[in-house]
Design a protein around this motif. Structure first.
Motif, mmCIF file in Angstrom:
data_model
loop_
_atom_site.group_PDB
_atom_site.id
_atom_site.type_symbol
_atom_site.label_atom_id
_atom_site.label_comp_id
_atom_site.label_asym_id
_atom_site.label_seq_id
_atom_site.Cartn_x
_atom_site.Cartn_y
_atom_site.Cartn_z
ATOM 1 N N GLU A 99 -19.193 -26.014 -18.893
ATOM 2 C CA GLU A 99 -17.818 -25.556 -19.089
ATOM 3 C C GLU A 99 -17.080 -25.516 -17.752
ATOM 4 O OE1 GLU A 99 -17.689 -21.891 -21.192
ATOM 5 O OE2 GLU A 99 -18.710 -22.680 -22.964
ATOM 6 N N ARG A 100 -15.805 -25.854 -17.795
ATOM 7 C CA ARG A 100 -14.992 -25.940 -16.582
ATOM 8 C C ARG A 100 -14.948 -24.618 -15.817
ATOM 9 N NH1 ARG A 100 -11.635 -30.056 -15.612
ATOM 10 N NH2 ARG A 100 -13.327 -31.085 -16.705
ATOM 11 N N GLU A 101 -14.858 -23.490 -16.544
ATOM 12 C CA GLU A 101 -14.817 -22.181 -15.882
ATOM 13 C C GLU A 101 -16.102 -21.930 -15.091
ATOM 14 O OE1 GLU A 101 -14.257 -22.737 -19.044
ATOM 15 O OE2 GLU A 101 -12.093 -22.371 -19.242
ATOM 16 N N CYS A 102 -17.216 -22.373 -15.631
ATOM 17 C CA CYS A 102 -18.497 -22.209 -14.940
ATOM 18 C C CYS A 102 -18.545 -23.061 -13.675
ATOM 19 C CB CYS A 102 -19.647 -22.576 -15.860
ATOM 20 S SG CYS A 102 -19.839 -21.498 -17.299
ATOM 21 N N LEU A 103 -17.992 -24.260 -13.762
ATOM 22 C CA LEU A 103 -17.948 -25.127 -12.589
ATOM 23 C C LEU A 103 -17.060 -24.537 -11.502
ATOM 24 C CD1 LEU A 103 -17.681 -28.608 -14.326
ATOM 25 C CD2 LEU A 103 -19.606 -27.787 -12.959
ATOM 26 N N GLU A 104 -15.959 -23.934 -11.896
ATOM 27 C CA GLU A 104 -15.067 -23.300 -10.929
ATOM 28 C C GLU A 104 -15.798 -22.209 -10.158
ATOM 29 O OE1 GLU A 104 -11.730 -21.944 -13.156
ATOM 30 O OE2 GLU A 104 -10.815 -23.933 -13.335
ATOM 31 N N ALA A 105 -16.558 -21.383 -10.872
ATOM 32 C CA ALA A 105 -17.311 -20.312 -10.226
ATOM 33 C C ALA A 105 -18.378 -20.879 -9.302
ATOM 34 C CB ALA A 105 -17.957 -19.419 -11.284
ATOM 35 N N LEU A 106 -19.040 -21.949 -9.738
ATOM 36 C CA LEU A 106 -20.061 -22.591 -8.909
ATOM 37 C C LEU A 106 -19.462 -23.120 -7.618
ATOM 38 C CD1 LEU A 106 -22.927 -23.791 -8.513
ATOM 39 C CD2 LEU A 106 -22.134 -25.801 -9.797
ATOM 40 N N VAL A 107 -18.347 -23.829 -7.724
ATOM 41 C CA VAL A 107 -17.682 -24.384 -6.545
ATOM 42 C C VAL A 107 -17.268 -23.275 -5.595
ATOM 43 C CG1 VAL A 107 -15.620 -25.607 -5.759
ATOM 44 C CG2 VAL A 107 -16.906 -26.477 -7.729
ATOM 45 N N GLU A 108 -16.750 -22.187 -6.140
ATOM 46 C CA GLU A 108 -16.296 -21.068 -5.305
ATOM 47 C C GLU A 108 -17.448 -20.440 -4.528
ATOM 48 O OE1 GLU A 108 -14.299 -16.604 -5.742
ATOM 49 O OE2 GLU A 108 -14.413 -17.931 -7.486
ATOM 50 N N HIS A 109 -18.533 -20.121 -5.212
ATOM 51 C CA HIS A 109 -19.641 -19.427 -4.554
ATOM 52 C C HIS A 109 -20.411 -20.345 -3.617
ATOM 53 C CE1 HIS A 109 -19.320 -15.530 -6.518
ATOM 54 N NE2 HIS A 109 -19.055 -16.164 -7.642
#
Length: 257
Positions: free
Chosen positions: A83-93
């Motif tokens: 899911e895109r939201e999960c990818l956003e969190a991954l990229v951020e951290h």
């Protein structure tokens, strides 16, 4: 039990540390193909990472990207992108921790950092071409899996901060990033339902930590003699080392050769 389908992991199972398929394994797979039993590749690799191996063995059905992308006879039958939201969190951290990422789509893969030594070391261990550089690739395509490059002592940085995702280490420098429910077992279930084959009629061979769920998802789970020690308790049978006829021995144990 009369088995109808066999799922084979690649690294450490079909291929050895030199990323070569032992001749005895090739012969055993060819013999299996002369029966009515269906051989299927089940791997954490993306399809473009194992195409030469599949062609060498003449196998065109596979559970790839740790169950997120499943193909039968060349036709896609199941997909589970992150899911895109999960990818956003991954990229951020990962960005906060200066840990490179590689994003794997269905047809290509790209890194968000060019020429990083940690990334190149892990990718080169697969004997594949390095990824291109495109930090925004994850925003443009469906991503089925990612590589997060960090060492084991740094894993705690990601504890409880990536809901919807699970991390599985496959290299001292890298972990697979999967959907929370992602595993080879998920893709195997999709394949079995598509073919109308029961769990009890399936066999799986593996050697790594990402094979735990797979061995539990079939009627006969076979661990290679060279398996990670933590996989052994999840197997119904432990066969020989990949270089010592492990595939043939396991198929004979299953009554398939």
């Amino acid at each position: 039990m009369s088995y109808k389908i066999v799922f084979f992991d690649i690294d450490g199972t079909l291929v050895n540390e030199e990323k070569q398929i032992p001749q005895d394994t090739i012969d055993a797979i060819n013999e299996l193909k002369q029966t009515d039993v269906i051989p299927v590749i089940a791997t954490g690799r993306a399809p473009y990472f194992f195409k030469p191996i599949a062609e060498q063995l003449g196998i065109d059905s596979y559970v790839s990207l740790n169950g997120a992308y499943v193909v039968h006879d060349g036709r896609v039958l199941f997909e589970r992108p992150i899911e895109r939201e999960c990818l956003e969190a991954l990229v951020e951290h990962a960005g906060k921790n200066n840990h490179p990422l590689v994003f794997e789509g269905g047809e290509s893969y790209y890194a968000n950092t060019p020429d990083n030594n940690s990334m190149l070391t892990s990718v080169n261990s697969l004997r594949i071409s390095p990824p291109g550089h495109d930090p925004d690739f994850w925003q443009k395509e469906s991503i089925y899996q990612a590589f997060l490059h960090c060492e084991a002592h740094e894993e705690e940085l990601y504890a409880d901060v990536l809901p919807g995702l699970r991390l599985v280490r496959w290299h001292k420098n890298a972990m697979d990033v999967l959907p929370e429910d992602g595993s080879k077992a998920l893709g195997i279930d999709a394949m079995l339902r598509h073919l109308g084959i029961s769990v009890e009629e399936a066999v799986a061979f593996g050697d790594g930590l990402n094979d735990k769920e797979m061995l539990a998802a079939v009627g006969l789970g076979v661990a290679m003699g060279n398996s990670h020690p933590e996989l052994i308790p999840h197997a119904d049978y432990v066969t020989a080392h990949v270089n010592e006829g492990g595939i043939r021995q396991g198929l004979k144990h299953a009554g398939l050769l």
